[in-house]
Design a protein around this motif. Sequence first.
Motif, short mmCIF file in Angstrom:
data_model
loop_
_atom_site.label_atom_id
_atom_site.label_comp_id
_atom_site.label_asym_id
_atom_site.label_seq_id
_atom_site.Cartn_x
_atom_site.Cartn_y
_atom_site.Cartn_z
N ASN A 72 0.84 -1.21 0.00
CA ASN A 72 0.00 0.00 0.00
C ASN A 72 0.88 1.26 0.00
O ASN A 72 0.70 2.15 0.83
N GLY A 73 1.82 1.29 -0.93
CA GLY A 73 2.78 2.39 -0.98
C GLY A 73 2.11 3.69 -1.36
O GLY A 73 1.16 3.72 -2.15
N ARG A 74 2.61 4.76 -0.79
CA ARG A 74 2.03 6.08 -1.06
C ARG A 74 3.03 7.00 -1.71
O ARG A 74 4.23 6.91 -1.46
N LEU A 104 12.58 -1.27 -5.28
CA LEU A 104 13.31 -1.11 -4.03
C LEU A 104 12.56 -0.07 -3.21
O LEU A 104 12.42 1.08 -3.64
N THR A 105 12.00 -0.49 -2.09
CA THR A 105 11.22 0.44 -1.28
C THR A 105 11.74 0.44 0.15
O THR A 105 11.83 -0.61 0.78
N PHE A 106 12.07 1.62 0.63
CA PHE A 106 12.55 1.73 2.01
C PHE A 106 12.31 3.14 2.52
O PHE A 106 12.09 4.08 1.75
N GLY A 160 10.97 8.44 2.62
CA GLY A 160 10.64 7.21 1.91
C GLY A 160 11.14 7.27 0.48
O GLY A 160 10.96 8.28 -0.21
N ILE A 161 11.77 6.20 0.06
CA ILE A 161 12.34 6.17 -1.29
C ILE A 161 11.84 4.93 -2.04
O ILE A 161 11.83 3.82 -1.49
N GLY A 162 11.40 5.14 -3.25
CA GLY A 162 10.98 4.02 -4.10
C GLY A 162 11.73 4.07 -5.41
O GLY A 162 11.82 5.14 -6.02
#
Length: 218
Positions: free
Chosen positions: A36-38, A51-53, A116-118
């Motif tokens: 559920n990334g925003r 890559l999500t962090f 947050g970085i995607g």
Amino acid sequence: MEIISFEELDSTNDYLKSKYSEYNDFTVIRAIKQINGRGRFDRVWESKNDLTFSILFTRSLPHHFIAPLSISLSLNYFGIDSSIKWPNDVLVNNEKISGVLIEKIFENKNSIDIVGIGINIEKRDNYTYLDKYKKISINSLLDQILKTYEFLSNIDLIDLKRYYLNLSTITGKNIIYNNISYIVLDINDLGELVIRNNNDTRTLNANEINYNTMKITG
Ligand code: BTN
């Protein structure tokens, strides 16, 4: 710095927003799968092998410069030519490959920042992705971004801004805002655009203006 990796999270930003008091400065929360990334402006950040962090900071830093710079410089380090699109998208071949969502929590006198970085790694419909250009190990990319982040956290604002302006192409461009044409003179220390139309000089905050609806010419 500590990296904690989860197989699955709704959103690494949301996770840190609810759990920040349990972690120290520069804790990195990574989700192998984020469901559920925003994104900015309440947009959805769709995930498929990206890559999500998110990184937690308990001290105040100019993340509006540091975050996109860490990503862009790291891609350049691996031989992928990238640039920054104001405020903090990273482009390869003029297409967005990475986005940053910076959120602040104010608690008493402390300011807590969640960055947050995607990064799109693998093909998804209508998105640019890194694999198209070069296969880089995701872990090495993450390491490089974090190393660069740490390095940039310790340098002067004036140098950060200089690096940022080197990689961003917005200064000198014309933009149409509220049907009026402005020229972008500079980016100030807060990361806002300084724009001018005749004698009217004003600043534009990244939250006040949606870049996608802002026309850029010339
Ligand atoms: C944007 O381009 O609008 C920003 C996208 C930010 C996406 C990242 S992925 C990791 C972190 N967790 C989220 O829910 N969003 C950010």
